[in-house]
Write a protein that holds these residues in place. Sequence first.
Motif, PDB file in Angstrom:
ATOM      1  N   GLU A   1       0.848  -1.193   0.000  1.00  0.00           N
ATOM      2  CA  GLU A   1       0.000   0.000   0.000  1.00  0.00           C
ATOM      3  C   GLU A   1       0.889   1.250   0.000  1.00  0.00           C
ATOM      4  O   GLU A   1       1.753   1.392  -0.860  1.00  0.00           O
ATOM      5  CB  GLU A   1      -0.989  -0.058   1.159  1.00  0.00           C
ATOM      6  N   ARG A   2       0.749   2.157   0.953  1.00  0.00           N
ATOM      7  CA  ARG A   2       1.519   3.416   0.944  1.00  0.00           C
ATOM      8  C   ARG A   2       2.567   3.438   2.050  1.00  0.00           C
ATOM      9  O   ARG A   2       3.096   4.500   2.388  1.00  0.00           O
ATOM     10  CB  ARG A   2       0.576   4.621   1.109  1.00  0.00           C
ATOM     11  N   ALA A   3       2.862   2.300   2.597  1.00  0.00           N
ATOM     12  CA  ALA A   3       3.745   2.222   3.766  1.00  0.00           C
ATOM     13  C   ALA A   3       5.178   2.617   3.421  1.00  0.00           C
ATOM     14  O   ALA A   3       5.631   2.514   2.277  1.00  0.00           O
ATOM     15  CB  ALA A   3       3.709   0.817   4.348  1.00  0.00           C
TER      16      ALA A   3
ATOM     17  N   GLY B   1       9.408  -8.331   0.243  1.00  0.00           N
ATOM     18  CA  GLY B   1       8.446  -8.040  -0.804  1.00  0.00           C
ATOM     19  C   GLY B   1       7.951  -6.610  -0.661  1.00  0.00           C
ATOM     20  O   GLY B   1       7.554  -6.191   0.431  1.00  0.00           O
ATOM     21  N   VAL B   2       8.037  -5.835  -1.740  1.00  0.00           N
ATOM     22  CA  VAL B   2       7.580  -4.443  -1.722  1.00  0.00           C
ATOM     23  C   VAL B   2       6.582  -4.269  -2.863  1.00  0.00           C
ATOM     24  O   VAL B   2       6.914  -4.560  -4.022  1.00  0.00           O
ATOM     25  CB  VAL B   2       8.750  -3.455  -1.877  1.00  0.00           C
ATOM     26  N   MET B   3       5.378  -3.810  -2.556  1.00  0.00           N
ATOM     27  CA  MET B   3       4.313  -3.757  -3.564  1.00  0.00           C
ATOM     28  C   MET B   3       3.558  -2.441  -3.495  1.00  0.00           C
ATOM     29  O   MET B   3       3.779  -1.618  -2.601  1.00  0.00           O
ATOM     30  CB  MET B   3       3.345  -4.925  -3.344  1.00  0.00           C
TER      31      MET B   3
ATOM     32  N   GLY C   1       4.219  -3.512  -8.574  1.00  0.00           N
ATOM     33  CA  GLY C   1       3.372  -2.330  -8.511  1.00  0.00           C
ATOM     34  C   GLY C   1       4.145  -1.098  -8.918  1.00  0.00           C
ATOM     35  O   GLY C   1       4.921  -1.129  -9.881  1.00  0.00           O
ATOM     36  N   SER C   2       3.971  -0.009  -8.194  1.00  0.00           N
ATOM     37  CA  SER C   2       4.731   1.223  -8.457  1.00  0.00           C
ATOM     38  C   SER C   2       5.661   1.531  -7.290  1.00  0.00           C
ATOM     39  O   SER C   2       5.926   2.693  -6.969  1.00  0.00           O
ATOM     40  CB  SER C   2       3.776   2.397  -8.697  1.00  0.00           C
ATOM     41  N   ALA C   3       6.160   0.484  -6.670  1.00  0.00           N
ATOM     42  CA  ALA C   3       7.024   0.631  -5.497  1.00  0.00           C
ATOM     43  C   ALA C   3       8.279   1.425  -5.842  1.00  0.00           C
ATOM     44  O   ALA C   3       8.842   1.280  -6.937  1.00  0.00           O
ATOM     45  CB  ALA C   3       7.396  -0.743  -4.961  1.00  0.00           C
ATOM     46  N   THR C   4       8.739   2.226  -4.874  1.00  0.00           N
ATOM     47  CA  THR C   4       9.951   3.038  -5.064  1.00  0.00           C
ATOM     48  C   THR C   4      10.925   2.789  -3.908  1.00  0.00           C
ATOM     49  O   THR C   4      11.420   3.726  -3.287  1.00  0.00           O
ATOM     50  CB  THR C   4       9.611   4.529  -5.153  1.00  0.00           C
TER      51      THR C   4
END
Length: 540
Positions: A52-54, A72-74, A98-101
């Motif tokens: 999510e936005r974490a 895992g980063v999503m 996803g759009s993870a940064t």
Amino acid sequence: GYWLRDETCCVIQDCRIFGNARVGIQVSDDSDPRVSGNIISNGRNGGIVVHERAKGIFENNIIKDNAQAGIGVMDAASPTFIGNTLTGNAAGGAVMAGSATATLLSNTLTDNGFAGIGLKEQARPLLEDNKIENNRGYGVLIHGSSEAILQRCHVEGNQNSGICASGLTSVTLFKCVVKGGSGNKRQRTGIQIQDEASMTAVDCTVTSHTGSNLFVRDRSSLKMQGGCISAAHGAGIVLQGSCKAVIHQASCIDNRVCNIITLDDASASAVRVALSDSRGAGFIATGNSKVQLEGCNFTANSGTGLYGSTAACIKATRCRFSGNGGAGISLEQGSEGHISQSIFFENCCSSLHIEGSSVTAEISGNLLLGATVPQQGSNQTGAARRSGMGAGLAQNVTPSPDGDLDMADAESVDNEGFAISPEAEEGMEGSALHLAAAPAPEDSCQDAEGAEGGKLLLQNNIIESSSQSIAEQNVLCEEGDRARLIEWGLGQLESMLQAPLPELERADEMSDETPDNSNNLNWKPAVLLEMPGGAICLGR
């Protein structure tokens, strides 16, 4: 283990989290924790998942032996991982989607399944100072439309390619080291770029792979500035398909089969690149590939410096060809060559070898000198009798899907027929120019008919030769002039290469048409004048 949600901003420190049915630590919503010094192991799922936005800072943790990925980063998560060790995780060290940064700094990722780091979808991480070694798949696998930046990362000994970019990805490498490894821990290919992926590599080292160091294929593109590609058991760089590569001020040296090979419809532009010390050829261009070379150095290759065949188009200007075991340049089998403002000397076969009536060649404004031929029985005699292992390989071998060209392939080629036919060998050792069934020299190449009927333009060159058939439009010199001419020619070449480099063109914007600048010569060796005392004066 732990599930941090909503806007949690807690600290988890020095804990042992193991054997969980779900994730060791899950971070979601807008949470921003600090997680440090923990051991997260033997879970039946992943080690740490951030989605999510974490955000959060995760440092100095040991994440090992989990059934899924270590990290895992999503979604739109943007965590930072510093100084963690990720090892033995079955589905990868770190996986991002996803759009993870995410930012990964100074982590160690070893012995993980699938990949050390895997990116997909629109992930856009920064990977800096990480050690990615001995993973049971890829070192770094990037696909989808991800955009990744890798700075000063060390990638070594992974089971598949060290770095693989596919799909529509865009990858930037800065001062990275990609190394084959040792013993049973060996990467077959260093960097693989495929599909429509693009890569920019600045000051990187790619070395010691069992196949090729760098393999570019399909419609992908490479832009390379500086760095060194060396010591591959196969080719240094393989360019295949409709790919495009732009290489500036790099070294591609000491690769076993050849330093660079272009196949099919590949396009390559190399400016001030060292292409030396290969056990085969310096550069092989075959198929319908297009090659532009400026200020490149072809020296001390065991075979030919630059070899063109099978409708390849080569344009080389301000290059040096010296000390090669075969020819400086060999053009054969319908290839097209535009060679200008270059210097050739001490190549064992001949400085310039043109074979076959289907070759089209425009040779203007060059210094073409011969070589001192080794005596029969010396160690160099064998090298002087062939154009080079890499040239024969180009006629007989297609790279495997991972770009592999190895010595087993090369050794299958007849040692007496690498590139020069037996009928053409006689009289060419140490010569400045050797024409074997080549087109007769003409006044212009403008009406060249391609593979069905070649043309040869030979003008404004200084040539160590006694052939009067080329004397009208060229200056002939003798063997006794060689040492002085080499000194003068190298000085001229150095002077021309003092100009600033042109801007590094985007590889994905290279024109399909190779510009013809062969008539735009700033330097033409002019007439030799005999001066008192036997001195030679070279004027313009």
